[in-house]
Design a protein around this motif. Sequence first.
Motif, PDB file in Angstrom:
ATOM      1  N   ALA A   1       0.857  -1.196   0.000  1.00 16.07           N
ATOM      2  CA  ALA A   1       0.000   0.000   0.000  1.00 16.07           C
ATOM      3  C   ALA A   1       0.884   1.234   0.000  1.00 16.07           C
ATOM      4  O   ALA A   1       1.860   1.303   0.751  1.00 16.07           O
ATOM      5  CB  ALA A   1      -0.923  -0.005   1.211  1.00 16.07           C
ATOM      6  N   SER A   2       0.549   2.191  -0.832  1.00 20.16           N
ATOM      7  CA  SER A   2       1.326   3.422  -0.948  1.00 20.16           C
ATOM      8  C   SER A   2       0.617   4.575  -0.255  1.00 20.16           C
ATOM      9  O   SER A   2      -0.604   4.591  -0.138  1.00 20.16           O
ATOM     10  CB  SER A   2       1.531   3.777  -2.429  1.00 20.16           C
ATOM     11  OG  SER A   2       2.138   2.719  -3.129  1.00 20.16           O
ATOM     12  N   ASP A   3       1.426   5.525   0.189  1.00 18.93           N
ATOM     13  CA  ASP A   3       0.896   6.782   0.738  1.00 18.93           C
ATOM     14  C   ASP A   3      -0.136   6.528   1.836  1.00 18.93           C
ATOM     15  O   ASP A   3      -1.260   7.021   1.794  1.00 18.93           O
ATOM     16  CB  ASP A   3       0.270   7.607  -0.391  1.00 18.93           C
ATOM     17  CG  ASP A   3       0.007   9.052   0.014  1.00 18.93           C
ATOM     18  OD1 ASP A   3       0.603   9.498   1.006  1.00 18.93           O
ATOM     19  OD2 ASP A   3      -0.801   9.714  -0.662  1.00 18.93           O
ATOM     20  N   VAL A   4       0.276   5.754   2.841  1.00 19.30           N
ATOM     21  CA  VAL A   4      -0.647   5.396   3.919  1.00 19.30           C
ATOM     22  C   VAL A   4      -0.586   6.417   5.049  1.00 19.30           C
ATOM     23  O   VAL A   4       0.365   7.187   5.173  1.00 19.30           O
ATOM     24  CB  VAL A   4      -0.341   3.979   4.470  1.00 19.30           C
ATOM     25  CG1 VAL A   4      -0.546   2.942   3.396  1.00 19.30           C
ATOM     26  CG2 VAL A   4       1.067   3.898   5.034  1.00 19.30           C
ATOM     27  N   SER A   5      -1.602   6.395   5.885  1.00 16.84           N
ATOM     28  CA  SER A   5      -1.722   7.352   6.980  1.00 16.84           C
ATOM     29  C   SER A   5      -0.783   7.000   8.123  1.00 16.84           C
ATOM     30  O   SER A   5      -0.272   5.881   8.225  1.00 16.84           O
ATOM     31  CB  SER A   5      -3.167   7.370   7.496  1.00 16.84           C
ATOM     32  OG  SER A   5      -3.489   6.115   8.071  1.00 16.84           O
ATOM     33  N   GLU A   6      -0.606   7.987   8.999  1.00 18.41           N
ATOM     34  CA  GLU A   6       0.230   7.758  10.189  1.00 18.41           C
ATOM     35  C   GLU A   6      -0.386   6.687  11.086  1.00 18.41           C
ATOM     36  O   GLU A   6       0.328   5.942  11.752  1.00 18.41           O
ATOM     37  CB  GLU A   6       0.389   9.069  10.966  1.00 18.41           C
ATOM     38  CG  GLU A   6       1.221  10.123  10.260  1.00 18.41           C
ATOM     39  CD  GLU A   6       2.671   9.688  10.056  1.00 18.41           C
ATOM     40  OE1 GLU A   6       3.185   8.930  10.892  1.00 18.41           O
ATOM     41  OE2 GLU A   6       3.272  10.095   9.039  1.00 18.41           O
ATOM     42  N   LYS A   7      -1.712   6.604  11.073  1.00 20.79           N
ATOM     43  CA  LYS A   7      -2.376   5.593  11.892  1.00 20.79           C
ATOM     44  C   LYS A   7      -2.029   4.196  11.386  1.00 20.79           C
ATOM     45  O   LYS A   7      -1.771   3.284  12.185  1.00 20.79           O
ATOM     46  CB  LYS A   7      -3.893   5.802  11.831  1.00 20.79           C
ATOM     47  CG  LYS A   7      -4.687   4.875  12.759  1.00 20.79           C
ATOM     48  CD  LYS A   7      -4.451   5.213  14.226  1.00 20.79           C
ATOM     49  CE  LYS A   7      -5.399   4.483  15.151  1.00 20.79           C
ATOM     50  NZ  LYS A   7      -5.208   3.029  15.176  1.00 20.79           N
TER      51      LYS A   7
END
Length: 952
Positions: A226-232
Amino acid sequence: MFNNIKEGIIKFITSRAVIVSGVLIILGCILVYRLFSLQVINGEYYLDTFKLKIKKEKTIQAARGNIYDRNGKLLAYNELANSVTIEDVYKSGSGRHKAINTTLNELIDIIEKNGDSVDQDFGIIVNDANFYEFTVEGNQLLRFLADVYGHASVNDLKYEEKTKTADEVIEDMCMNFKIGDYDDPDDSSTFVPGKGYTKDRALKILNIRYNMSQNSYQKYIDTTVASDVSEKTVADVMENASNLAGVSIEESTARKYVDSIYFSQLLGYTGKISEDELASLIQENPSYGLNDTVGKSGIEQSMESVLQGTKGSETVYVDNTGQVIETSNYVDSVAGNDVYLTIDKELTEACYNIIEQSLAGILASKIQNVKTYTYTSTSSSSNIVIPIYDVYYAIFDNDVIDISHLNAADAKESERAVYEQFVTKNASVLAEIEAELTDKKTPYDQLSKEYQWYMSHIASMLYSDGIIDSSKVDREDEMYIAWTKDETISLAEYLKYTIAMNWVDVSKLSIDNQYADSEEIFNQIVRYVGKELSQDYDFQTRLYKYLLLDGYISGTQVCNILVEQGNIHVDEEELGLWERGGESAYSFMLNRISNLDITPAQLALDPCTGSMVVTDVNSGDVLAIVSYPGYDNNLMANGVDAAYYAKLRSDNSNPLYNYATQQKTAPGSTFKMVSATAGLTEGVITTDSVIYCGGIFEKFNPGPRCWIYPRGHGGLNVTGGIRNSCNVFFYEVGYRLGLTGGNYSPEIGLQKLAKYADLYGLTEKSGIEIAESEPQVSDQDAVRSAIGQGSHSYTTVGLARYVTTVANNGTCYNLTLIDKTTDSNGNLLEEYSATIRNTVDMPASYWNAIHTGMRQVVQDKSYYANLGVAVAGKTGTAQESASRPNHSLFVCYAPYEKPEIAIATRIAYGYTSSYAAQITKEALSYYFELRDEDDIISGTAQTLQDGATNAD
């Protein structure tokens, strides 16, 4: 004596030498044991209780270059991002597949729980109907299948591999990667591919497994999940690291697009490199690898070699848990170079908005409060109306309403009521279809329009699913003709005939007995039809059309669902009026369209698309290239959002298609300047020649008519011919071009027209640096081809090059979209400019005659009065379908006295050329700053004058 011996033994054993020897023996035994305890990870050996350094050569990806407009305004850039990756650290053995799949399933749960999505760049998606569907076709599909089945060439594909359905490919791959479960855990032969997973989840795991397998021959290559994922997501992955073997977080960059919807087809997007792309790119740059991100379309693709930076590298040492303990030999990456386009960002956005609000205005003016409209042979395509019930149905058909939510637990009142009607209708229709196939067998031409659609849909489905083998069907067979053309037999009769003629592929049916008789095969087809229709999204969506027409669903309920699902914005005052019953559904829906709460693209009714190209006539630069509708390419880059991509593919307005560079239609009367050039230069007319128009071209019987028939234009010279767009004038020119020795030869006439079409660049692509369709010069009927009919077919950008050449008196450019390139520090690398393809050499008097006619065309348009700039142009109306509105075209340049820009505009199925001309007028107003911008771009439907009577 015994005691003496005992004491001697004890003394010997306790001597220093013996103790040392014993210790060495024990250590030796331990070492031997440990040697047999060696574990292997990625080909490196380590002891299970001792940490050893494992050497990795790590690639450092380079930042991709930025893309700017001509004024330095940012269009595409990179943003620091985190990606979730997985490395294959799994031991071989019987539990390997299960371990990987379990990890990936848990990882996907974490990613999606936080609103992020898994990258999906596979050639199969799960469509709206929850079916697997190929996203490629033709040679691309064969290449995809060759990759899946491990063949270097498509020529190596076996027949059964070439003909696999998407479902069969998924089943094969799930079996290969053991994505599924056993019916009997003790019996390996009972494995069921996909068991225990939804289709969507199985596909996601399969996609990752496939990418991992592609990287398997390279040591220590991570596969991006997965690309460009959230900090969470980053935090949750790190927190669960002990359960996610091989999973890590990598710092990377994400490609971002500014105001993406306006530039999506122009810029394109990036994605994971394919095998074919790798094979091509590696010829120029051997550093490309299977894990690289490259441009997939548009400028991103055409300028790949400029935008792609130079990779860095470093040597990394990790321990047996994958933790980095040492780095060395660091070589930093070098960012890609920047690309500056000739495009003006603000002009492009303005033209896009002008097209959208104008389309909304056309739709609003054509929608009537009726249920149906029937086109007849006496109907005029310019007078086709849009029934409001077509609008209501479009809300279902193009997924403005989320149909899947109608029976959700939190569905609202109107949603539930509509769903109840759907369930009843679905059961009733399926039962009636079965009765038609087994008992009634009503001839097709005697069925209602509704059931004709069902039967046609079933036949189409049986062909596409391979139940009826189209390669075996005899198109000259009487029964085939009776079904497809005469429509005098029932579908049941036709199906039974296909069985008798062995046109049915029995292997596609669930028949155990290979010697089944025809009746058994037919019954199985009936069962197949019932099963497939019960989960056929197109069929089920179609039911809403007839529920609306038959009054089981009301327009009020459709509007209520739009409100209930939050798909529209309604101000409080109108919403209150609506809820009190103070507004009709017709009025409410028209307001939504007029306010662009529901866009023309969402309705996907004629007209719903448009294109415009603006050029600098003195340089060949493209200042704006607009295709409506656009899409959000941010959701296509950095790992495709599968749900969004599936929605784009099913969207009836086809936003993935570049209407400016790929759509081709007849040019209509915009072609008449070519015919004028041909006639003047070939000497079949002069600037003073007068041709009489009485409404009909009388040298043919029956003769083609002028648009003004039953009236006529009288006597016209070439300037008047262009001004009045007189068909008879240009029929005569086409006829004279074909005369040889007093005899008419259409072939010679066509050759001469093609010669001058070529001088205006209409025989080749325009030169722009993105994908473009090949133009087609007419090869039939010189007389009709002279007015832009015949088989002429050109793109909007092709017409833009043509009118640019007219505007500057004969300099035909290879148009360009690229202004310059710089390095990442802004240092100039290369300046680009349009090259001159050829010049059209004509006497000034010929040019003056053509320009004067074009100027008079615009002067005759009341809506161009007092514009503030003198414009010369030519309208064009092109018919493609007798039952749909005509295409609307307009080409022009301005200022007339000293041209700066040229514009070509096309509104597919846009009724009348007058609409394209008025839309272009708004673009001219914006460019020359003739009115306030807020007045030009209102954000609401633009009312246009109906010029349908001036059908040219």
